[in-house]
Motif scaffolding. Structure first.
Motif, PDB file in Angstrom:
ATOM      1  N   SER A 126       3.702   0.023   4.415  1.00 58.33           N
ATOM      2  CA  SER A 126       2.235  -0.687   4.754  1.00 58.33           C
ATOM      3  C   SER A 126       2.079  -1.495   3.572  1.00 58.33           C
ATOM      4  O   SER A 126       2.138  -1.155   2.651  1.00 58.33           O
ATOM      5  N   LEU A 127       1.256  -2.622   3.851  1.00 51.94           N
ATOM      6  CA  LEU A 127       0.875  -3.467   2.946  1.00 51.94           C
ATOM      7  C   LEU A 127      -0.496  -4.293   3.255  1.00 51.94           C
ATOM      8  O   LEU A 127      -0.994  -4.257   4.104  1.00 51.94           O
ATOM      9  N   THR A 128      -1.070  -4.905   2.254  1.00 48.78           N
ATOM     10  CA  THR A 128      -2.242  -5.562   2.347  1.00 48.78           C
ATOM     11  C   THR A 128      -1.891  -7.019   1.902  1.00 48.78           C
ATOM     12  O   THR A 128      -1.555  -7.324   0.999  1.00 48.78           O
ATOM     13  N   LEU A 129      -2.527  -7.942   2.807  1.00 50.04           N
ATOM     14  CA  LEU A 129      -2.495  -9.427   2.518  1.00 50.04           C
ATOM     15  C   LEU A 129      -3.415  -9.759   1.625  1.00 50.04           C
ATOM     16  O   LEU A 129      -4.420  -8.945   1.389  1.00 50.04           O
ATOM     17  N   ALA A 130      -3.491 -10.829   0.797  1.00 49.95           N
ATOM     18  CA  ALA A 130      -4.332 -11.299  -0.205  1.00 49.95           C
ATOM     19  C   ALA A 130      -5.621 -11.470   0.416  1.00 49.95           C
ATOM     20  O   ALA A 130      -6.860 -11.167   0.133  1.00 49.95           O
ATOM     21  N   SER A 131      -5.460 -11.734   1.788  1.00 50.67           N
ATOM     22  CA  SER A 131      -6.786 -12.168   2.601  1.00 50.67           C
ATOM     23  C   SER A 131      -7.307 -10.793   3.382  1.00 50.67           C
ATOM     24  O   SER A 131      -8.540 -11.081   3.866  1.00 50.67           O
ATOM     25  N   GLY A 132      -6.639  -9.796   2.967  1.00 46.51           N
ATOM     26  CA  GLY A 132      -7.424  -8.552   3.355  1.00 46.51           C
ATOM     27  C   GLY A 132      -6.762  -7.831   4.748  1.00 46.51           C
ATOM     28  O   GLY A 132      -6.959  -6.608   4.752  1.00 46.51           O
ATOM     29  N   LEU A 172       0.981  -1.233   0.006  1.00 44.11           N
ATOM     30  CA  LEU A 172       0.086  -0.055  -0.116  1.00 44.11           C
ATOM     31  C   LEU A 172       0.932   1.338   0.000  1.00 44.11           C
ATOM     32  O   LEU A 172       0.559   2.266  -0.527  1.00 44.11           O
ATOM     33  N   ARG A 173       1.869   0.949   0.837  1.00 40.54           N
ATOM     34  CA  ARG A 173       3.031   2.201   0.812  1.00 40.54           C
ATOM     35  C   ARG A 173       4.460   1.633   0.610  1.00 40.54           C
ATOM     36  O   ARG A 173       4.645   0.988   1.724  1.00 40.54           O
ATOM     37  N   VAL A 183      -4.486  -5.637   6.840  1.00 41.27           N
ATOM     38  CA  VAL A 183      -3.424  -4.454   6.518  1.00 41.27           C
ATOM     39  C   VAL A 183      -2.393  -4.577   7.664  1.00 41.27           C
ATOM     40  O   VAL A 183      -2.600  -4.630   8.835  1.00 41.27           O
ATOM     41  N   GLY A 184      -1.160  -4.379   7.254  1.00 45.21           N
ATOM     42  CA  GLY A 184      -0.077  -4.357   8.212  1.00 45.21           C
ATOM     43  C   GLY A 184       0.738  -3.109   7.798  1.00 45.21           C
ATOM     44  O   GLY A 184       1.101  -2.629   6.995  1.00 45.21           O
ATOM     45  N   HIS A 185       1.178  -2.631   9.013  1.00 44.79           N
ATOM     46  CA  HIS A 185       2.016  -1.418   8.951  1.00 44.79           C
ATOM     47  C   HIS A 185       3.191  -1.513   9.799  1.00 44.79           C
ATOM     48  O   HIS A 185       3.169  -2.197  10.881  1.00 44.79           O
ATOM     49  N   GLY A 186       4.525  -1.181   9.245  1.00 45.64           N
ATOM     50  CA  GLY A 186       5.922  -1.395   9.839  1.00 45.64           C
ATOM     51  C   GLY A 186       6.514  -0.082   9.801  1.00 45.64           C
ATOM     52  O   GLY A 186       6.487   0.722   9.115  1.00 45.64           O
ATOM     53  N   ALA A 234       5.801  -4.746   8.529  1.00 48.77           N
ATOM     54  CA  ALA A 234       4.478  -4.616   8.188  1.00 48.77           C
ATOM     55  C   ALA A 234       3.641  -6.105   8.001  1.00 48.77           C
ATOM     56  O   ALA A 234       2.599  -6.437   8.065  1.00 48.77           O
ATOM     57  N   LEU A 235       4.612  -6.825   7.183  1.00 53.49           N
ATOM     58  CA  LEU A 235       4.357  -8.084   6.930  1.00 53.49           C
ATOM     59  C   LEU A 235       3.836  -8.849   8.146  1.00 53.49           C
ATOM     60  O   LEU A 235       2.917  -9.556   8.215  1.00 53.49           O
TER      61      LEU A 235
END
Lengths: 362, 152
Positions: free
Chosen positions: B74-80, B42-43, B82-85, B99-100
């Protein structure tokens, strides 16, 4: 008037290539890696972080290598790099009361809760050159004791309980930032502290020393000096809560100063404050002394005309990057400026000569 | 997006741990798990600074102490999820790993990550901190008073 002069490109390029070669030095000697600087010249790294105003030990180590050990040049590189980065936000103020202290001493109280912890200090060494270090000496293993895990209270808290020292009242406004708005006078204490913490160590030391020698003397004791690691929290907007975003080694100094009282305040001790990135106690003690000297107006003291009381003088001249920028620019080509000065001096001499001639004739 | 809200206290704890873990360590522990995770950024990892603040006198008026480098992602998993690191320093790989891990901690494999990534990080940090505290403790001054003779 400035006139562009061309023709120096090749000379400049060759000068920089030679600089790179000189930086490397004798290739028979192993090349210095930034990690070695970070681990073995740690206090140099800390100074570059403090005055560069950017906490990043790897970057500071690299800057020292690039600058061939010229500290102000390294600080310049850090300041320049910083301007290229976006700022994500401001942290909560650090809680130095929760510091994991590696050194903590007080010159005012012998027996204080938490004790006097010397840490890895140069104090009490004999300042004799240790030739063993040049001969791959063995590293001794540090002794260990029972770790102390409770919080170490600030010394000023004890004096606070008796009401013998001015209180530092907690406020929670957003502080002014001299990296965003130009410095204006009179400067608030928050602005003064920001300027002092990034000011040149030598300048700050000199100003502090002047107060000890009698220019606005305030008879300071080191109430407490502590060095250690603090956690820093910041609100993360996308999360809606704060996380610990960084761990920093800081040096904090609180001075306790005599104060005879004023129209509004009873006799009590007053405080000076120093807080600096890294392990830099000379700088933080200096900062605390200068902070205290600059507080004369808040405390209703007299302006005795001492340099360390002059906020405009101190803050305008303490930044070594500003200072070196202006100082060193005079070595750059000023041919046209100088040409006009030369013309002026020649003209004045001609006129003076003409007058002398007239006088002689009379 | 989440089936149930994540416990904020726990999330704060793991994000804080990841932010200040040593370079490459969280990424290494995550890799050891050999997870096959697909995600979308996402970012992308981005280096910036935060302005660190102190307080006059330790408890008084806030002032700006100086900045510190930070990397975020920031990222999003295929299952939806959202993680921020956010990590201290200039560490793009670690920011992405953080983030993962943050996203995966919101999924069913959270206990695995806790055991094989977060717990070791926490232990290593604690060991390191205790080792320095022990060295500091050995330099604590034990005063004793010498009796002088003039009163006797």
């Amino acid at each position: 008037m400035y006139v562009a002069v061309k023709g120096g490109e090749r000379a400049i390029e060759n000068a920089h290539t030679w600089l790179a070669e000189e930086r490397r030095g004798d290739t028979d000697v192993a090349e210095l890696q930034p990690a070695q600087i970070r681990e073995q010249l740690t206090l140099a790294v800390h100074r570059v972080m403090a005055e560069g105003s950017l906490y990043d030990p790897d970057l500071a180590a690299l800057a020292i290598k690039q600058a061939r050990g010229d500290m102000i040049e390294a600080i310049f590189l850090i300041r320049a790099y910083r301007t290229t980065l976006p700022r994500f936000g401001g942290t909560h103020p650090v809680d130095t009361g929760a510091m994991h202290c590696e050194r903590r001493i007080s010159a005012t109280f012998k027996d204080l809760p938490g004790g006097q912890v010397l840490g890895p200090t140069f104090d009490y060494t004999h300042r004799l050159i240790d030739f063993k270090l040049a001969a791959d000496g063995d590293v001794p293993t540090a002794q260990t004791g029972e770790p102390q895990n409770e919080k170490t209270p600030h010394v000023t808290e004890f004096l606070n309980r008796e009401g013998l020292i001015e209180e530092a009242l907690t406020e929670d406004n957003t502080p002014p930032d001299l990296t965003r708005e130009p410095l204006e006078f009179p400067a608030s204490r928050a602005l003064r502290l920001q300027a002092l913490t990034r000011a040149d160590e030598g300048f700050t030391l000199g100003m502090a020393y002047s107060t000890q020698r009698g220019y606005a003397r305030s008879h300071a004791f080191v109430g407490e000096l502590r060095i250690g690691v603090v956690q820093v929290e910041m609100d993360i907007p996308e999360l809606g809560f704060a996380i610990e975003i960084a761990e920093l080694t800081l040096t904090e100094c609180e001075t306790v100063n005599q104060f005879k009282g004023s129209k509004t305040e009873p006799p009590q001790f007053t405080r000076g404050y120093g807080l600096v990135f890294g392990q830099s106690e000379r700088k933080s003690i200096s900062m605390a002394l200068v902070d205290r000297a600059l507080r004369w107006e808040d405390l209703g003291e007299d302006d005795v005309g001492a340099p360390a009381q002059d906020v405009e003088f101190v803050l305008s001249h303490g930044d070594n990057i500003q200072a070196t920028g202006f100082l060193e620019h005079i070595k750059l080509p000023h041919y046209v400026d100088f040409q006009s000065e030369l013309e002026l001096v020649r003209k004045l001499r001609r006129e003076a000569g003409a007058t002398d001639g007239q006088e002689a004739a009379e | 997006m989440l089936d149930q809200p994540v416990d904020t206290t726990a999330r704060k704890a793991w994000l804080s741990l990841l932010a200040t873990s040593p370079e490459g360590r969280a990424s290494e522990l995550l890799e050891n798990l050999n997870l096959d995770t697909s995600f979308e950024l996402l970012r992308a990892p981005e280096i910036g600074t935060v302005m660190v603040r102190g307080r006059a006198g330790g408890t008084g008026t806030p002032f700006n102490l100086g900045e510190a480098t930070v990397t975020r992602c920031s990222l999003t998993l295929a299952s939806g999820e959202v993680g921020h690191g956010y990590v201290q320093g200039r560490r793009k790989t670690d920011a992405q790993s953080a983030a993962l891990i943050d996203a995966l901690m919101q999924t069913a494999i959270a206990p695995d990550l806790q055991r094989h990534v977060l717990d070791p990080l926490q232990e290593e940090k604690q060991t390191d901190r205790q080792a320095r505290a022990a060295k500091a403790a050995a330099t604590k001054v034990e005063f004793f008073t010498m009796v002088r003779g003039e009163d006797q």
